[in-house]
Design a protein around this motif. Structure first.
Motif, PDB file in Angstrom:
ATOM      1  N   HIS A   1      -3.121   4.160  11.785  1.00  0.00           N
ATOM      2  CA  HIS A   1      -4.504   3.678  11.668  1.00  0.00           C
ATOM      3  C   HIS A   1      -4.588   2.520  10.676  1.00  0.00           C
ATOM      4  CE1 HIS A   1      -6.773   6.513  14.129  1.00  0.00           C
ATOM      5  NE2 HIS A   1      -6.025   7.505  13.644  1.00  0.00           N
ATOM      6  N   LEU A   2      -3.881   2.635   9.561  1.00  0.00           N
ATOM      7  CA  LEU A   2      -3.882   1.570   8.559  1.00  0.00           C
ATOM      8  C   LEU A   2      -3.314   0.278   9.141  1.00  0.00           C
ATOM      9  CD1 LEU A   2      -2.603   3.611   5.491  1.00  0.00           C
ATOM     10  CD2 LEU A   2      -4.819   2.466   5.627  1.00  0.00           C
ATOM     11  N   LYS A   3      -2.215   0.383   9.836  1.00  0.00           N
ATOM     12  CA  LYS A   3      -1.581  -0.805  10.402  1.00  0.00           C
ATOM     13  C   LYS A   3      -2.473  -1.466  11.448  1.00  0.00           C
ATOM     14  CE  LYS A   3       2.726  -2.484  12.410  1.00  0.00           C
ATOM     15  NZ  LYS A   3       2.149  -3.021  13.670  1.00  0.00           N
ATOM     16  N   GLN A   4      -3.224  -0.649  12.176  1.00  0.00           N
ATOM     17  CA  GLN A   4      -4.129  -1.195  13.183  1.00  0.00           C
ATOM     18  C   GLN A   4      -5.242  -2.018  12.535  1.00  0.00           C
ATOM     19  OE1 GLN A   4      -6.415   1.704  15.461  1.00  0.00           O
ATOM     20  NE2 GLN A   4      -6.359   0.380  17.256  1.00  0.00           N
TER      21      GLN A   4
ATOM     22  N   GLY B   1      -8.238   9.890  10.371  1.00  0.00           N
ATOM     23  CA  GLY B   1      -7.374   8.733  10.175  1.00  0.00           C
ATOM     24  C   GLY B   1      -8.090   7.398  10.176  1.00  0.00           C
ATOM     25  N   ALA B   2      -8.951   7.156  11.170  1.00  0.00           N
ATOM     26  CA  ALA B   2      -9.640   5.873  11.271  1.00  0.00           C
ATOM     27  C   ALA B   2     -10.584   5.655  10.090  1.00  0.00           C
ATOM     28  CB  ALA B   2     -10.417   5.800  12.591  1.00  0.00           C
ATOM     29  N   ALA B   3     -11.263   6.719   9.656  1.00  0.00           N
ATOM     30  CA  ALA B   3     -12.180   6.609   8.526  1.00  0.00           C
ATOM     31  C   ALA B   3     -11.425   6.292   7.237  1.00  0.00           C
ATOM     32  CB  ALA B   3     -12.979   7.901   8.371  1.00  0.00           C
ATOM     33  N   ILE B   4     -10.248   6.865   7.075  1.00  0.00           N
ATOM     34  CA  ILE B   4      -9.440   6.592   5.887  1.00  0.00           C
ATOM     35  C   ILE B   4      -9.016   5.131   5.866  1.00  0.00           C
ATOM     36  CG2 ILE B   4      -7.230   7.070   4.760  1.00  0.00           C
ATOM     37  CD1 ILE B   4      -9.377   9.208   4.333  1.00  0.00           C
ATOM     38  N   ALA B   5      -8.570   4.615   7.011  1.00  0.00           N
ATOM     39  CA  ALA B   5      -8.154   3.213   7.088  1.00  0.00           C
ATOM     40  C   ALA B   5      -9.309   2.276   6.780  1.00  0.00           C
ATOM     41  CB  ALA B   5      -7.578   2.922   8.478  1.00  0.00           C
TER      42      ALA B   5
ATOM     43  N   ILE C   1       0.866  -1.170   0.000  1.00  0.00           N
ATOM     44  CA  ILE C   1       0.000   0.000   0.000  1.00  0.00           C
ATOM     45  C   ILE C   1       0.907   1.225   0.000  1.00  0.00           C
ATOM     46  CG2 ILE C   1      -1.637   1.377   1.351  1.00  0.00           C
ATOM     47  CD1 ILE C   1      -2.738  -1.268   2.464  1.00  0.00           C
ATOM     48  N   GLY C   2       0.689   2.145  -0.915  1.00  0.00           N
ATOM     49  CA  GLY C   2       1.500   3.348  -0.991  1.00  0.00           C
ATOM     50  C   GLY C   2       0.921   4.474  -0.156  1.00  0.00           C
ATOM     51  N   ILE C   3       1.781   5.183   0.514  1.00  0.00           N
ATOM     52  CA  ILE C   3       1.376   6.345   1.318  1.00  0.00           C
ATOM     53  C   ILE C   3       2.250   7.525   0.921  1.00  0.00           C
ATOM     54  CG2 ILE C   3       1.108   7.292   3.643  1.00  0.00           C
ATOM     55  CD1 ILE C   3       1.023   4.411   4.691  1.00  0.00           C
ATOM     56  N   PHE C   4       1.629   8.665   0.739  1.00  0.00           N
ATOM     57  CA  PHE C   4       2.380   9.866   0.366  1.00  0.00           C
ATOM     58  C   PHE C   4       1.999  11.030   1.255  1.00  0.00           C
ATOM     59  CE2 PHE C   4       1.523  13.817  -2.163  1.00  0.00           C
ATOM     60  CZ  PHE C   4       2.774  14.379  -1.972  1.00  0.00           C
TER      61      PHE C   4
ATOM     62  N   LEU D   1      -5.189  -3.074   9.219  1.00  0.00           N
ATOM     63  CA  LEU D   1      -4.645  -3.963   8.192  1.00  0.00           C
ATOM     64  C   LEU D   1      -3.221  -4.364   8.574  1.00  0.00           C
ATOM     65  CD1 LEU D   1      -5.925  -1.858   5.171  1.00  0.00           C
ATOM     66  CD2 LEU D   1      -6.791  -4.109   5.818  1.00  0.00           C
ATOM     67  N   PRO D   2      -3.079  -5.179   9.628  1.00  0.00           N
ATOM     68  CA  PRO D   2      -1.743  -5.506  10.149  1.00  0.00           C
ATOM     69  C   PRO D   2      -0.911  -6.415   9.255  1.00  0.00           C
ATOM     70  CG  PRO D   2      -3.419  -6.795  11.270  1.00  0.00           C
ATOM     71  CD  PRO D   2      -4.152  -5.800  10.422  1.00  0.00           C
ATOM     72  N   ASP D   3      -1.535  -7.090   8.284  1.00  0.00           N
ATOM     73  CA  ASP D   3      -0.804  -8.027   7.436  1.00  0.00           C
ATOM     74  C   ASP D   3      -0.219  -7.377   6.186  1.00  0.00           C
ATOM     75  OD1 ASP D   3      -1.391 -10.343   9.051  1.00  0.00           O
ATOM     76  OD2 ASP D   3      -3.437 -10.229   8.285  1.00  0.00           O
ATOM     77  N   GLU D   4      -0.541  -6.103   5.968  1.00  0.00           N
ATOM     78  CA  GLU D   4      -0.081  -5.422   4.763  1.00  0.00           C
ATOM     79  C   GLU D   4       1.340  -4.892   4.929  1.00  0.00           C
ATOM     80  OE1 GLU D   4      -1.766  -5.332   2.004  1.00  0.00           O
ATOM     81  OE2 GLU D   4      -3.764  -5.922   2.680  1.00  0.00           O
ATOM     82  N   GLN D   5       1.980  -4.646   3.786  1.00  0.00           N
ATOM     83  CA  GLN D   5       3.245  -3.931   3.757  1.00  0.00           C
ATOM     84  C   GLN D   5       2.986  -2.532   3.207  1.00  0.00           C
ATOM     85  OE1 GLN D   5       5.606  -7.103   1.622  1.00  0.00           O
ATOM     86  NE2 GLN D   5       7.100  -6.578   3.183  1.00  0.00           N
ATOM     87  N   TYR D   6       3.794  -1.577   3.667  1.00  0.00           N
ATOM     88  CA  TYR D   6       3.535  -0.181   3.352  1.00  0.00           C
ATOM     89  C   TYR D   6       4.781   0.485   2.786  1.00  0.00           C
ATOM     90  CZ  TYR D   6      -0.592  -1.055   6.169  1.00  0.00           C
ATOM     91  OH  TYR D   6      -1.761  -1.583   6.664  1.00  0.00           O
ATOM     92  N   LEU D   7       4.564   1.250   1.721  1.00  0.00           N
ATOM     93  CA  LEU D   7       5.635   1.979   1.051  1.00  0.00           C
ATOM     94  C   LEU D   7       5.309   3.467   1.149  1.00  0.00           C
ATOM     95  CD1 LEU D   7       8.201   1.550  -0.662  1.00  0.00           C
ATOM     96  CD2 LEU D   7       6.749   1.548  -2.684  1.00  0.00           C
ATOM     97  N   TYR D   8       6.137   4.206   1.846  1.00  0.00           N
ATOM     98  CA  TYR D   8       5.859   5.606   2.177  1.00  0.00           C
ATOM     99  C   TYR D   8       6.842   6.516   1.434  1.00  0.00           C
ATOM    100  CZ  TYR D   8       4.657   9.455   5.440  1.00  0.00           C
ATOM    101  OH  TYR D   8       4.236  10.633   6.006  1.00  0.00           O
ATOM    102  N   TYR D   9       6.291   7.506   0.744  1.00  0.00           N
ATOM    103  CA  TYR D   9       7.099   8.513   0.050  1.00  0.00           C
ATOM    104  C   TYR D   9       6.897   9.842   0.766  1.00  0.00           C
ATOM    105  CZ  TYR D   9       8.829  11.519  -3.782  1.00  0.00           C
ATOM    106  OH  TYR D   9       9.515  12.441  -4.531  1.00  0.00           O
TER     107      TYR D   9
END
Length: 301
Positions: free
Chosen positions: A36-39, A228-232, A21-24, A41-49
């Motif tokens: 919030h995303l990790k809470q 944050g929670a709504a976005i996740a 999942i990309g985050i910018f 969706l704990p199994d995902e990997q995240y790529l942050y720019y």
């Protein structure tokens, strides 16, 4: 103006459920959304720019924000992200539709300050939005004001302090003028009968505890909300609909490994693949050791 950074090479055979999942964001503020995303969706990997070369976005023109946002989204798309979160209210306000138009095949989730729930739950008919100037002037927020606040006869107080984002990026030192101005403004909000305060920038939830402490100490009677929670929840729904959720236990929740790098340099593919969060900065001169300290401090608060 920044130039296009070198993306992480992605394999054409990569499965969407195992893609990151990309985050910018313009800086580290989007880490509040990541938490919030990790809470959820704990199994995902995240790529942050993080566009640390051009932070902050708030004072920039709409044209600049659009250009910088597309550079970041291009990088995340070319790096193989299955979904992108524009975790920056200023970028969402000015460039979300532009990014969606350029990449209609990739879900792109943008942020808008959580004004709607604040308006619907206000008893005093007065709410405040604390955000950057770009967000306060942007179409997304003002559409919500037109569609919800005005019909409900709720007054929306807008306020911004250009020093808040740099304050967060600096680690939120208490011995500075910025928190003193913030404390004074909270009292002003109370005098204006504000009963809900919307944190309209992803940097701001990091000083949520400070704000709530001041509200409690002064008995100001203001509720604090952010999106944050709504976005996740929205991201989770989109991945479920596209059957792109990561396989359970793909990433051990107890092992939040972190990779830090420059966006335009070669990276350790093995470490990258094993990281829960891969955090890249656009500033080629950034001290990665200092970046690592800041990121760790924010995600392990």
């Amino acid at each position: 103006m920044a130039t296009q950074a070198t993306p992480i090479p992605s394999s054409p055979s990569i499965k969407m459920d195992s893609a990151p999942i990309g985050i910018f964001d313009s800086g580290v503020g989007g880490l509040s959304v990541y938490l919030h995303l990790k809470q959820q969706l704990p199994d995902e990997q995240y790529l942050y720019y993080a566009d640390t070369l051009n932070v902050p976005y708030g004072p920039r023109s709409s044209a600049e924000i659009k250009e910088l946002t597309l550079i970041a989204v291009d990088w995340l798309v070319q790096s193989g992200c299955k979904l992108i979160v524009i975790a920056c209210n200023s970028a969402s306000a000015h460039a979300l539709q532009l990014a969606r138009h350029k990449y209609p095949h990739i879900p792109i989730v943008g942020l808008v300050p959580a004004l709607k729930p604040a308006v619907l739950n206000s008893n005093s008919k007065s709410v405040a939005v604390l955000a950057t100037k770009a967000t306060l002037d942007g179409e997304l927020l003002n559409t919500v004001i037109s569609d919800y606040a005005l019909p409900a006869q709720v007054n929306v107080v807008k306020w911004f302090d250009p020093n808040l984002v740099p304050w967060v990026e600096a680690g939120m030192p208490i011995q500075s003028e910025t928190p003193e101005r913030l404390k004074a403004q909270l009292k002003n909000f109370a005098q204006q009968k504000v009963d809900h305060l919307v944190l309209g920038c992803t940097h701001y939830p990091f000083f949520r505890e400070f704000v709530m402490s001041q509200i409690a100490d002064e008995n100001l009677g203001i509720k604090v909300v952010d999106s944050g929670a709504a976005i996740a929840a929205r991201v989770k729904t989109l991945l479920q609909q596209s059957q792109s959720l990561a396989a359970s236990k793909q990433v051990e929740a107890s092992n939040e490994s972190l990779y830090i790098g420059h966006s335009d340099q070669e990276r350790d593919d093995l470490s990258l693949a094993q990281s829960t969060l891969s955090f890249f900065v656009s500033d080629p001169k950034a001290d990665l050791a200092e970046v690592s300290k800041l990121v760790n401090r924010l995600i392990h608060r």
